[in-house]
Write a protein that holds these residues in place. Sequence first.
Motif, short mmCIF file in Angstrom:
data_model
loop_
_atom_site.label_atom_id
_atom_site.label_comp_id
_atom_site.label_asym_id
_atom_site.label_seq_id
_atom_site.Cartn_x
_atom_site.Cartn_y
_atom_site.Cartn_z
N ALA A 1 -18.35 54.53 44.83
CA ALA A 1 -18.92 52.65 46.27
C ALA A 1 -20.04 52.59 45.75
O ALA A 1 -20.07 51.35 45.85
N GLY A 2 -21.07 53.56 46.52
CA GLY A 2 -22.13 53.33 46.49
C GLY A 2 -22.63 52.86 45.33
O GLY A 2 -23.91 51.83 45.82
N THR A 3 -22.78 53.78 44.05
CA THR A 3 -23.77 53.02 43.25
C THR A 3 -23.03 52.51 42.25
O THR A 3 -23.48 51.36 42.29
N LEU A 4 -21.74 51.84 42.69
CA LEU A 4 -21.59 50.52 42.18
C LEU A 4 -21.83 49.41 42.46
O LEU A 4 -21.81 48.88 41.85
N VAL A 5 -21.82 49.35 44.23
CA VAL A 5 -22.85 48.48 44.81
C VAL A 5 -23.83 48.47 44.22
O VAL A 5 -24.18 47.51 44.09
N TYR A 6 -25.09 49.13 43.86
CA TYR A 6 -25.65 49.02 43.35
C TYR A 6 -25.76 48.43 41.53
O TYR A 6 -26.62 48.01 41.20
N LEU A 7 -25.25 49.22 40.86
CA LEU A 7 -25.31 49.01 39.84
C LEU A 7 -25.07 47.61 38.95
O LEU A 7 -25.62 46.81 38.46
N TYR A 8 -23.81 47.07 40.21
CA TYR A 8 -23.29 45.88 40.23
C TYR A 8 -24.23 44.82 40.84
O TYR A 8 -24.02 43.38 40.28
N GLY A 9 -25.60 45.26 41.83
CA GLY A 9 -26.12 43.93 41.87
C GLY A 9 -25.55 43.26 43.14
O GLY A 9 -25.87 42.19 43.91
N LEU A 10 -24.49 44.09 44.00
CA LEU A 10 -24.08 43.86 44.42
C LEU A 10 -24.71 42.93 46.14
O LEU A 10 -24.17 41.98 46.80
N THR A 11 -25.85 43.46 46.56
CA THR A 11 -26.82 43.53 48.10
C THR A 11 -27.37 41.63 47.56
O THR A 11 -27.06 41.48 48.65
N LYS A 12 -27.07 40.70 45.56
CA LYS A 12 -27.30 39.69 46.33
C LYS A 12 -26.75 38.48 46.80
O LYS A 12 -27.59 38.03 46.75
N LEU A 13 -25.79 39.32 47.60
CA LEU A 13 -24.98 38.19 47.45
C LEU A 13 -25.65 38.11 48.58
O LEU A 13 -25.69 38.80 49.82
N PRO A 14 -25.14 36.51 49.49
CA PRO A 14 -25.03 36.79 50.60
C PRO A 14 -24.60 37.86 52.15
O PRO A 14 -25.74 37.98 52.65
N ALA A 15 -23.36 37.63 51.84
CA ALA A 15 -22.93 38.94 52.59
C ALA A 15 -21.35 39.89 51.70
O ALA A 15 -20.65 38.96 50.92
N LEU A 16 -21.86 41.20 51.83
CA LEU A 16 -20.74 40.99 51.18
C LEU A 16 -18.87 41.26 52.32
O LEU A 16 -18.95 40.67 53.23
N PRO A 17 -17.79 40.49 51.94
CA PRO A 17 -16.73 39.93 52.79
C PRO A 17 -16.47 41.51 54.43
O PRO A 17 -16.63 42.65 53.86
N ARG A 18 -15.79 41.24 54.82
CA ARG A 18 -15.45 41.12 55.30
C ARG A 18 -14.33 42.77 55.60
O ARG A 18 -14.66 43.79 56.63
N GLU A 19 -13.55 41.94 54.78
CA GLU A 19 -12.45 43.66 54.94
C GLU A 19 -13.11 44.74 54.73
O GLU A 19 -13.04 45.93 54.57
N ILE A 20 -14.09 44.74 53.32
CA ILE A 20 -14.48 46.08 53.44
C ILE A 20 -15.57 46.29 54.30
O ILE A 20 -15.30 48.08 54.00
N HIS A 21 -16.52 45.69 55.56
CA HIS A 21 -16.72 46.88 56.22
C HIS A 21 -15.53 47.28 56.79
O HIS A 21 -16.24 48.32 57.01
N GLU A 22 -14.47 46.43 57.45
CA GLU A 22 -13.13 47.69 57.89
C GLU A 22 -12.74 49.32 57.22
O GLU A 22 -12.21 49.55 57.84
N LEU A 23 -12.98 48.62 55.77
CA LEU A 23 -12.64 49.44 54.59
C LEU A 23 -13.87 51.18 55.16
O LEU A 23 -13.39 52.14 55.38
N VAL A 24 -15.14 50.45 55.04
CA VAL A 24 -15.86 51.81 55.64
C VAL A 24 -16.00 51.93 57.18
O VAL A 24 -16.16 53.23 57.14
N ASP A 25 -15.65 51.52 57.90
CA ASP A 25 -14.83 51.54 59.48
C ASP A 25 -14.53 52.93 59.40
O ASP A 25 -14.40 53.68 59.78
N ALA A 26 -13.26 52.10 58.85
CA ALA A 26 -11.66 53.34 58.65
C ALA A 26 -12.30 55.28 58.23
O ALA A 26 -11.86 56.03 58.42
N LEU A 27 -13.22 54.66 57.20
CA LEU A 27 -13.60 55.95 56.16
C LEU A 27 -14.41 56.66 57.21
O LEU A 27 -14.74 58.03 56.89
N THR A 28 -15.55 56.10 57.55
CA THR A 28 -16.06 56.74 59.05
C THR A 28 -15.28 57.56 59.66
O THR A 28 -15.94 59.12 60.57
#
Lengths: 209, 209, 209
Positions: free
Chosen positions: A96-123
Motif C-alpha cells: 500500500a505504502g509503496t504504491l502511494v509512492y510509485l503512483y505519485g498519489l500524494t500529489k493529490l490535494p488530499a487522499l479520500p477520507r475513507e482511506i484514512h478510516e481504513l488506516v485507522d482500523a489497521l492501526t
Amino acid sequence: MVRWRRYRPDDGFYELFTRSAQNLVTGAHLLAELALPGVDVQSVSERLVELEHDSDQIAHEIYNKINSTRRPPLDRADIYRLGSTLDDVMDHLEAAGTLVYLYGLTKLPALPREIHELVDALTQQAELTAAAMPRLRTMRELREYWIECNRLENEGDRAYRMLLVRLFSGEYDALTVLKMKEVADELEAACDAFEHVANIVETIAVKRA
Amino acid sequence: MVRWRRYRPDDGFYELFTRSAQNLVTGAHLLAELALPGVDVQSVSERLVELEHDSDQIAHEIYNKINSTRRPPLDRADIYRLGSTLDDVMDHLEAAGTLVYLYGLTKLPALPREIHELVDALTQQAELTAAAMPRLRTMRELREYWIECNRLENEGDRAYRMLLVRLFSGEYDALTVLKMKEVADELEAACDAFEHVANIVETIAVKRA
Amino acid sequence: MVRWRRYRPDDGFYELFTRSAQNLVTGAHLLAELALPGVDVQSVSERLVELEHDSDQIAHEIYNKINSTRRPPLDRADIYRLGSTLDDVMDHLEAAGTLVYLYGLTKLPALPREIHELVDALTQQAELTAAAMPRLRTMRELREYWIECNRLENEGDRAYRMLLVRLFSGEYDALTVLKMKEVADELEAACDAFEHVANIVETIAVKRA
C-alpha cells in the motif's frame, strides 16, 4: 512430596510472533504518516520495505525453529500458518505504502477520507494483535482480541465499500480511480489478513479448550 | 544378516505430480510464444485450454488415488493440496493466454516489457518445479528449489508492480489498461501459486525432517 | 446377544450447516430479483444484509459447538472450515447485491446477460449445497453433488470471462465498467466459494472412505 511440572521450553516462538506483530504496528503508523502534509513519501516507502524484509526474516526464523524444535508448544502447522499470515499482513502494508509512492498519489490535494478510516482500523488491529501474541503462552484473554479484530475488519470493509462508491462517483478521472483502488485493495487485504491471524488464534485456542 | 527395508509403493503419486508440473513448463512456453510476431493467438489459447483439461484430469487421478491407496507415501491432505495447487497454476496460465486472445491484445504494436518479465519468471518457476517433483521421493535437494521459487515470485511481483505504474501512466486508454491488468493479474496469480506449491513442498519436508 | 452401537450425538452440526446453506438459497433468489423490472433494490440489499448477519450467527454457533462438544462427528478443523466457507459464500452474495444498490446499477436499462448467467449458476449451486448438507450425516450420495458444483463453477467462470469481454468492448463508459466489474467479481467469488465448500465436503468424504 514435591511433583515437578515437566519443563517445556517454548523456544522463543511467542517472542518471534510478538516481534512480527510489533512490526505491523510500526507499519500501520508509517501508513498514517502518509496523510501528513509535506511528508517524504519515498522515505516512508523505503522504511516499509525495510520492515517487510525484517518480517520476512522473522518468518523464516520461525520456520527454521519448527524444524529444529523437538516438541514445539503448538502444532507445527499452526505455528507455520500464524507466522506466515503475520508476514502476509506486512506484505500488504508495504505494498500500500509503496504504491502511494510509485503512483505519485500524494500529489493529490488530499487522499479520500475513507482511506484514512481504513488506516485507522489497521492501526487498531495491529495494536490488538501485538498485545495478544504474548498471551498465546497462557491462552488467556484471547477471546476479546479476536472478536474485536473481526469487528474492526467489518469496519474496514465498510470504509472500503464507501471508498469505492466515492471513487466511482465521477469525482476523479479513470486512471486516478484505478491507482487509488490498487492502494485500497492492499489496505483491505491487510485488514482481512489481520482477521485471518485472529481466526488462526481462535482455532489454536479452540483446540486447547 | 540381511535386513530388508519394508517396501512401500508410492502408487505413482510422484509421477503424477511430475506430469502436472511438466504441463506447467509447456504452458509457460506457450505464453512466451504470444510475444512472437505473427503468432496465431487463437491456436495458442486452444492449446492452453487442452493442457488445462489434461491437468484437471491429472488432479482428479491424484484425488482418486488418495481414496484407493491404503498407505500413501505422504499425508493425504498434503497430496491433495499439492495436486490442487499445481492445477491452480495451470488455471491461471490458461486464463492469461485466453484473455490475451479474447481481448484482442496482440493487435497492439507490442505488449509492455514487464509482461515478458513476468512470463520469464513463470517459465523459470515452472522448470524448477518440474525438476523438483521427482525429488519428493527422496526429499533431497528441495531446499534450493523452494528458496529460488520464492525469489522468482518476488521478481515477478516487482515486474507486476512496475507494469501497473506503466499502465496507469497515461500511455494507454482506460479500456486497454483494464484488459492488460486482467492478463497481468492472472500472470501474477500464477507466480503466487508457484510459490504456494513451493511452500507446500517446504511444509512436507519440514514434517519429514 | 444384542450388541448396542455406541450412540454418538451429532450435536446439531448438520442442522446448522443445512440452515447456513438454506440462507444461501434465499440469498441467490434475492439476487435474481434484482433483474425484475421496478424492483426495490434498497429493500433487496437490506434483506441480504439481514441474511448475512444470520449466517454470521450460525457460523459462530458452529464455532462454539466445536468448543463445547466432546466428540464432534467430524474433525474439528473440517467443521470449522465448512462453517466458515459457507459463511464466505454469503459474504459475497451480500456484497454483490449491496454494490448493485450503492452504485445505482439498476438505473441502467438492463444488466448484461452474463450477470444473469452467473446468478443462475449460483442459484443452482446453492440448491445443490442445501440438499447435500443433511447427507453429510450418512456420507451417501455426495459425489454427484461435488462434481456438479464444480461443473457449475466452470460455467460461472465462462460467463464471467465473457462478461469482461463485453465490459471492455467499449459498450459502456469506464466508470460503469468498473462498477459492474466489482459486482461481477463478487458473484464470481461466490461461485468459487461454493466450489470450495464442495471441495471441503470431498475431503471429508475421502477421509471416511
